[in-house]
Motif scaffolding. Structure first.
Motif, PDB file in Angstrom:
ATOM      1  N   UNK A   4       1.153  -1.287   0.216  1.00  0.00           N
ATOM      2  CA  UNK A   4       0.303   0.147   0.343  1.00  0.00           C
ATOM      3  C   UNK A   4       1.301   1.199  -0.419  1.00  0.00           C
ATOM      4  N   UNK A   5       1.636   1.142   0.827  1.00  0.00           N
ATOM      5  CA  UNK A   5       2.800   2.540   0.940  1.00  0.00           C
ATOM      6  C   UNK A   5       3.992   2.413  -0.547  1.00  0.00           C
ATOM      7  N   UNK A   6       4.376   1.361  -1.266  1.00  0.00           N
ATOM      8  CA  UNK A   6       4.890   1.897  -2.133  1.00  0.00           C
ATOM      9  C   UNK A   6       3.950   1.897  -3.813  1.00  0.00           C
ATOM     10  N   UNK A   7       2.329   1.577  -3.457  1.00  0.00           N
ATOM     11  CA  UNK A   7       1.300   2.340  -4.541  1.00  0.00           C
ATOM     12  C   UNK A   7       1.488   3.326  -4.182  1.00  0.00           C
ATOM     13  N   UNK A   8       1.053   4.366  -2.929  1.00  0.00           N
ATOM     14  CA  UNK A   8       1.088   5.717  -2.234  1.00  0.00           C
ATOM     15  C   UNK A   8       1.605   6.625  -2.939  1.00  0.00           C
ATOM     16  N   UNK A   9       3.086   6.296  -2.898  1.00  0.00           N
ATOM     17  CA  UNK A   9       4.486   6.544  -3.887  1.00  0.00           C
ATOM     18  C   UNK A   9       4.182   6.665  -5.049  1.00  0.00           C
ATOM     19  N   UNK A  10       4.271   5.534  -5.924  1.00  0.00           N
ATOM     20  CA  UNK A  10       3.634   5.589  -7.036  1.00  0.00           C
ATOM     21  C   UNK A  10       3.084   6.274  -7.454  1.00  0.00           C
ATOM     22  N   UNK A  11       1.498   6.555  -6.950  1.00  0.00           N
ATOM     23  CA  UNK A  11       0.542   7.797  -7.315  1.00  0.00           C
ATOM     24  C   UNK A  11       0.927   9.087  -6.951  1.00  0.00           C
ATOM     25  N   UNK A  12       1.627   9.483  -6.034  1.00  0.00           N
ATOM     26  CA  UNK A  12       1.959  10.113  -5.754  1.00  0.00           C
ATOM     27  C   UNK A  12       3.558  10.833  -6.778  1.00  0.00           C
ATOM     28  N   UNK A  13       3.989   9.765  -7.340  1.00  0.00           N
ATOM     29  CA  UNK A  13       4.735  10.815  -8.334  1.00  0.00           C
ATOM     30  C   UNK A  13       4.301  10.647 -10.379  1.00  0.00           C
ATOM     31  N   UNK A  14       2.732  10.003 -10.094  1.00  0.00           N
ATOM     32  CA  UNK A  14       2.324  10.002 -10.895  1.00  0.00           C
ATOM     33  C   UNK A  14       1.659  11.584 -10.864  1.00  0.00           C
ATOM     34  N   UNK A  15       1.065  12.132  -9.921  1.00  0.00           N
ATOM     35  CA  UNK A  15       0.657  13.164  -9.535  1.00  0.00           C
ATOM     36  C   UNK A  15       1.752  14.373 -10.323  1.00  0.00           C
ATOM     37  N   UNK A  16       2.734  14.513  -9.814  1.00  0.00           N
ATOM     38  CA  UNK A  16       3.574  15.602  -8.718  1.00  0.00           C
ATOM     39  C   UNK A  16       4.207  15.011 -11.261  1.00  0.00           C
ATOM     40  N   UNK A  17       4.087  14.262 -11.640  1.00  0.00           N
ATOM     41  CA  UNK A  17       4.512  14.919 -13.096  1.00  0.00           C
ATOM     42  C   UNK A  17       3.178  14.899 -13.893  1.00  0.00           C
ATOM     43  N   UNK A  18       2.401  14.636 -13.663  1.00  0.00           N
ATOM     44  CA  UNK A  18       0.719  15.216 -14.531  1.00  0.00           C
ATOM     45  C   UNK A  18       1.054  16.771 -14.217  1.00  0.00           C
ATOM     46  N   UNK A  19       0.769  16.899 -12.722  1.00  0.00           N
ATOM     47  CA  UNK A  19       0.876  18.600 -12.565  1.00  0.00           C
ATOM     48  C   UNK A  19       2.171  19.551 -13.156  1.00  0.00           C
ATOM     49  N   UNK A  20       3.779  19.171 -13.375  1.00  0.00           N
ATOM     50  CA  UNK A  20       4.369  19.767 -14.244  1.00  0.00           C
ATOM     51  C   UNK A  20       3.954  19.467 -15.942  1.00  0.00           C
ATOM     52  N   UNK A  21       3.386  18.789 -16.396  1.00  0.00           N
ATOM     53  CA  UNK A  21       3.141  18.734 -17.564  1.00  0.00           C
ATOM     54  C   UNK A  21       2.325  19.339 -17.678  1.00  0.00           C
ATOM     55  N   UNK A  22       1.038  18.794 -17.080  1.00  0.00           N
ATOM     56  CA  UNK A  22       0.085  20.529 -17.204  1.00  0.00           C
ATOM     57  C   UNK A  22       0.636  21.407 -17.220  1.00  0.00           C
ATOM     58  N   UNK A  23       1.420  22.327 -16.740  1.00  0.00           N
ATOM     59  CA  UNK A  23       1.525  23.141 -16.475  1.00  0.00           C
ATOM     60  C   UNK A  23       2.489  23.748 -17.997  1.00  0.00           C
ATOM     61  N   UNK A  24       3.300  22.678 -17.829  1.00  0.00           N
ATOM     62  CA  UNK A  24       4.591  23.252 -19.145  1.00  0.00           C
ATOM     63  C   UNK A  24       2.958  23.566 -20.507  1.00  0.00           C
ATOM     64  N   UNK A  25       1.780  22.213 -20.588  1.00  0.00           N
ATOM     65  CA  UNK A  25       0.735  21.886 -21.058  1.00  0.00           C
ATOM     66  C   UNK A  25       0.254  23.805 -21.566  1.00  0.00           C
ATOM     67  N   UNK A  26      -0.161  24.245 -20.965  1.00  0.00           N
ATOM     68  CA  UNK A  26      -1.207  25.919 -19.894  1.00  0.00           C
ATOM     69  C   UNK A  26      -0.317  27.024 -20.477  1.00  0.00           C
ATOM     70  N   UNK A  27       1.496  27.200 -20.074  1.00  0.00           N
ATOM     71  CA  UNK A  27       2.283  27.381 -20.363  1.00  0.00           C
ATOM     72  C   UNK A  27       2.362  27.894 -22.038  1.00  0.00           C
ATOM     73  N   UNK A  28       2.086  26.991 -22.561  1.00  0.00           N
ATOM     74  CA  UNK A  28       2.260  27.317 -24.046  1.00  0.00           C
ATOM     75  C   UNK A  28       0.739  26.736 -25.416  1.00  0.00           C
ATOM     76  N   UNK A  29      -0.330  27.139 -25.459  1.00  0.00           N
ATOM     77  CA  UNK A  29      -1.827  26.786 -25.129  1.00  0.00           C
ATOM     78  C   UNK A  29      -1.424  26.668 -26.216  1.00  0.00           C
ATOM     79  N   UNK A  30       0.000  26.645 -27.365  1.00  0.00           N
ATOM     80  CA  UNK A  30      -0.422  25.615 -28.487  1.00  0.00           C
ATOM     81  C   UNK A  30      -0.429  25.086 -28.738  1.00  0.00           C
ATOM     82  N   UNK A  31       0.437  23.821 -27.762  1.00  0.00           N
ATOM     83  CA  UNK A  31       0.982  22.659 -27.686  1.00  0.00           C
ATOM     84  C   UNK A  31       0.389  21.554 -28.080  1.00  0.00           C
ATOM     85  N   UNK A  32       0.606  20.876 -29.558  1.00  0.00           N
ATOM     86  CA  UNK A  32       0.216  19.772 -29.905  1.00  0.00           C
ATOM     87  C   UNK A  32      -1.512  20.242 -30.642  1.00  0.00           C
TER      88      UNK A  32
END
Length: 77
Positions: A4-32
């Motif tokens: 369960x603890x390993x799973x929670x760490x994995x979820x936190x890492x995924x959320x952090x990656x998602x958040x950083x990706x989302x910040x980059x996409x919002x910074x460049x609205x024409x991306x993609x």
């Protein structure tokens, strides 16, 4: 409990990656957008080519084109 603890760490890492990706996409609205535009233009071109092929294969258009070519060749000779 360890799993369960390993799973929670994995979820936190995924959320952090998602958040950083989302910040980059919002910074460049024409991306993609270029890829989507190319895809739409390619589909439109393929559809237009198909329509043109159907029109040019019809007997009326074929006869019209042959007549134009024959007139062009007879004027030159």
């Amino acid at each position: 409990m360890k799993v369960i603890n390993q799973f929670r760490r994995l979820v936190r890492r995924c959320r952090a990656g998602y958040r950083s990706r989302w910040r980059r996409v919002r910074a460049i609205p024409q991306a993609g957008m270029a890829t989507a535009e190319y895809a739409i233009a390619t589909l439109a071109a393929a559809g237009f080519a198909g329509l043109l092929l159907v029109i040019l294969r019809s007997d009326q258009v074929r006869g019209f084109l042959v007549e134009i070519i024959q007139r062009a060749l007879s004027v030159g000779g």
